[in-house]
Scaffold this motif. Structure first.
Motif, short mmCIF file in Angstrom:
data_model
loop_
_atom_site.label_atom_id
_atom_site.label_comp_id
_atom_site.label_asym_id
_atom_site.label_seq_id
_atom_site.Cartn_x
_atom_site.Cartn_y
_atom_site.Cartn_z
N ILE A 225 10.24 -17.94 -1.95
CA ILE A 225 10.42 -16.84 -0.98
C ILE A 225 10.75 -15.54 -1.70
N ASN A 226 11.60 -15.64 -2.73
CA ASN A 226 11.96 -14.41 -3.45
C ASN A 226 10.74 -13.79 -4.13
N ALA A 227 9.93 -14.61 -4.81
CA ALA A 227 8.78 -14.06 -5.53
C ALA A 227 7.77 -13.48 -4.54
N ALA A 228 7.52 -14.20 -3.45
CA ALA A 228 6.57 -13.70 -2.44
C ALA A 228 7.08 -12.38 -1.87
N ASN A 229 8.38 -12.35 -1.58
CA ASN A 229 8.95 -11.13 -1.01
C ASN A 229 8.87 -9.96 -1.99
N GLU A 230 9.26 -10.21 -3.25
CA GLU A 230 9.22 -9.11 -4.23
C GLU A 230 7.81 -8.54 -4.36
N GLU A 231 6.83 -9.42 -4.49
CA GLU A 231 5.45 -8.93 -4.65
C GLU A 231 5.00 -8.18 -3.41
N CYS A 232 5.36 -8.68 -2.23
CA CYS A 232 4.95 -8.01 -0.98
C CYS A 232 5.64 -6.65 -0.86
N VAL A 233 6.91 -6.60 -1.21
CA VAL A 233 7.64 -5.32 -1.10
C VAL A 233 7.01 -4.28 -2.02
N TYR A 234 6.71 -4.67 -3.27
CA TYR A 234 6.10 -3.68 -4.18
C TYR A 234 4.68 -3.33 -3.72
N ALA A 235 3.96 -4.31 -3.17
CA ALA A 235 2.61 -4.01 -2.66
C ALA A 235 2.69 -3.04 -1.48
N ILE B 196 11.41 -23.40 -11.93
CA ILE B 196 11.72 -22.16 -11.20
C ILE B 196 10.94 -20.99 -11.80
N LEU B 197 10.90 -20.93 -13.12
CA LEU B 197 10.16 -19.84 -13.78
C LEU B 197 8.67 -19.94 -13.46
N ARG B 198 8.15 -21.17 -13.46
CA ARG B 198 6.72 -21.38 -13.16
C ARG B 198 6.44 -21.00 -11.70
N THR B 199 7.32 -21.44 -10.81
CA THR B 199 7.15 -21.10 -9.39
C THR B 199 7.07 -19.59 -9.23
N ASP B 200 8.02 -18.89 -9.86
CA ASP B 200 8.04 -17.42 -9.73
C ASP B 200 6.71 -16.82 -10.20
N ARG C 60 3.67 -15.20 -7.61
CA ARG C 60 3.25 -13.79 -7.74
C ARG C 60 1.72 -13.69 -7.85
N LEU C 61 1.13 -14.59 -8.65
CA LEU C 61 -0.33 -14.57 -8.79
C LEU C 61 -1.00 -14.84 -7.45
N LEU C 62 -0.44 -15.82 -6.75
CA LEU C 62 -1.01 -16.22 -5.46
C LEU C 62 -0.93 -15.08 -4.44
N VAL C 63 0.19 -14.40 -4.40
CA VAL C 63 0.34 -13.28 -3.45
C VAL C 63 -0.72 -12.23 -3.75
N ASP D 155 2.34 -6.98 7.11
CA ASP D 155 1.75 -7.99 6.20
C ASP D 155 2.85 -8.68 5.38
N ILE D 156 3.98 -8.01 5.19
CA ILE D 156 5.04 -8.60 4.35
C ILE D 156 5.39 -9.99 4.89
N LYS D 157 5.65 -10.02 6.18
CA LYS D 157 6.04 -11.32 6.77
C LYS D 157 4.88 -12.31 6.76
N SER D 158 3.69 -11.86 7.14
CA SER D 158 2.60 -12.84 7.26
C SER D 158 2.25 -13.43 5.90
N ILE D 159 2.32 -12.62 4.85
CA ILE D 159 1.99 -13.16 3.51
C ILE D 159 3.09 -14.14 3.06
N ILE D 160 4.34 -13.78 3.28
CA ILE D 160 5.43 -14.69 2.87
C ILE D 160 5.28 -16.03 3.61
#
Ligand SMILES: NC(=O)c1ccc[n+]([C@@H]2O[C@H](COP(=O)([O-])OP(=O)(O)OC[C@H]3O[C@@H](n4cnc5c(N)ncnc54)[C@H](OP(=O)(O)O)[C@@H]3O)[C@@H](O)[C@H]2O)c1
Length: 385
Positions: A324-334, A367-371, A375-378, A344-349
């Motif tokens: 959730i953190n990685a998805a959120n960070e990428e969405c916020v910067y996007a 955890i590092l791999r997940t992060d 990010r790549l997936l987002v 889109d922030i919510k729907s992508i997360i």
């Protein structure tokens, strides 16, 4: 005497920590700091703090420039430098202030506690992503953790000298952000400028967007869970539009303790750095009548569904915080870079949470791999839109 290292000295919390250090007595010495891109802060900080012996900058090229200018200072670069600086032999660090944004703060927090430092933690993402690791380090080592978030400092004050078994509810206050009164069908028109216009706090951009979506409050629920070790069902958000009541604790006997004060992050920073002191002469004092108009609102879960991810992360554990953190960070910067719309922030997360593999008992490498993978997936999802 405490030797202090600040991670993220150029940011909102970092610069306010520098201000607090100036107000503290000579028992506190800034000996090291880190900065990302805003290297224009380096000269100013060195001019104000004469004991600095080590600095980490994000970019190698900046390090080369400053190395020549300050040959007596040890310089470090990049994310490896954020860890190496903790091993610098010329400084004997006692207190680490982690004021980095996002996932970048996780490993510095973990390493600080592994080295038994006193960690003053603004970087709530460390607990969202690595709460289990940090709890274990605190149990097994001699490191200590003091929160810098205003809500958690307020809760700590309301819990002072109380028995945890007597808690009925911890009520974490939220300002409600800029869209508390915005009808839900207007959310599709929210612009970056509107989302950055926080009504009560002046903060870094990432946390300001998180405050508008209530992901920040979700993260604070997780933070409270790890810091105070209470049942997740006892932690609830509540809205104070003025950000003057910083949080509350309701006890089983009906007593409610609340912490009231100015919206000034230097007060919780001072509290963390001094391990639980307040000093009304150093900051604005509370004029009680200014705050006499108390009115609290319930959280609107329909409008701000991202807040539900707080309890979700606590219940699910595993790598759910990292996802959730990685998805959120990428969405916020996007969103900040105008690549996606606010809604889109919510729907992508939500999509990422449904798609990405849950790992029950993750290693730090997981955890590092997940992060990294999230990010790549987002970004793949954003590009395919
Ligand atoms: N601001 C508040 O009032 C507040 C209140 C409570 C909690 N917090 C928490 O405190 C943390 C910091 O928030 P903030 O508002 O101070 O953020 P901010 O103003 O954006 O500052 C972040 C700091 O971290 C540095 N940084 C970010 N990513 C980095 C990276 N990959 N490598 C090296 N340095 C990096 C930045 O460097 P550059 O800017 O030089 O690039 C800056 O010094 C967040 O976790 C936030 O949730 C903030």
């Amino acid at each position: 005497m405490y030797n202090v290292l600040i991670f993220g000295a150029s940011g909102s919390i970092g610069t306010q920590t520098l201000d607090v250090l100036k107000r503290l007595n000579e028992d506190y010495k800034l000996v090291a700091f880190t900065i990302g891109n805003r290297v224009e802060y380096v000269d100013k900080i060195l001019n104000d703090f004469k004991d600095v012996k080590a600095i980490c900058l994000k970019n190698e090229e900046d390090v080369e420039l400053f190395k020549n200018k300050y040959p007596n200072i040890n310089f470090y670069a990049g994310s490896a430098g954020l860890l190496d600086i903790l091993d610098d032999k010329s400084i004997n660090i006692d207190i680490v202030v982690n004021a980095l944004t996002g996932f970048a703060g996780l490993l510095p927090s973990i390493k600080s506690l592994s080295l038994n430092k006193i960690l003053c933690l603004a970087n709530k993402e460390s607990l969202v992503v690595g709460g289990e690791f940090i709890t274990k380090l605190l149990k097994e080592g001699k490191g200590r953790l003091y929160p810098i978030d205003s809500e958690h400092v307020a809760i700590a004050k309301c819990l002072y000298n109380k028995n945890k078994n007597d808690i009925d509810k911890i009520l974490i206050t939220a300002s409600g952000g800029p869209f508390f009164d915005t009808p839900i069908d207007e959310f599709k028109n929210i612009t970056v400028e509107k989302a950055l216009n926080h009504p009560t706090w002046k903060m870094g951009k990432k946390i300001t967007i998180d405050s508008s979506t209530m992901m920040n409050k979700a993260f604070e629920i997780v933070e409270a869970y790890y810091l105070f070790n209470v049942d997740a069902n006892k932690i609830e958000p509540i809205v104070d539009r003025h950000s003057k009541v910083h949080s509350m604790v309701k006890y089983k006997n009906g007593d409610i303790y609340l912490n009231v004060g100015p919206s000034d992050m230097r007060i919780p920073i001072y509290y963390a750095l001094t391990f639980g002191k307040c000093d009304k002469d150093k900051f604005d004092d509370v004029e009680i009548n200014t705050y006499s108009n108390y009115h609290f609102y319930q959280m609107n879960y329909e409008k701000f569904p991202l807040i539900n991810y707080g309890k979700y992360i606590i219940q699910k554990r595993g790598n759910s915080g990292a996802i959730i953190n990685a998805a959120n960070e990428e969405c916020v910067y996007a969103f900040l870079n105008k690549r996606i719309n606010y809604i889109d922030i919510k729907s992508i997360i939500d999509k990422i949470v449904a798609m990405y593999q849950f790992i029950d008992n993750p290693s730090l490498d997981d955890i590092l791999r997940t992060d990294h993978e999230v990010r790549l997936l987002v970004n793949k999802l954003i590009e395919s839109k």
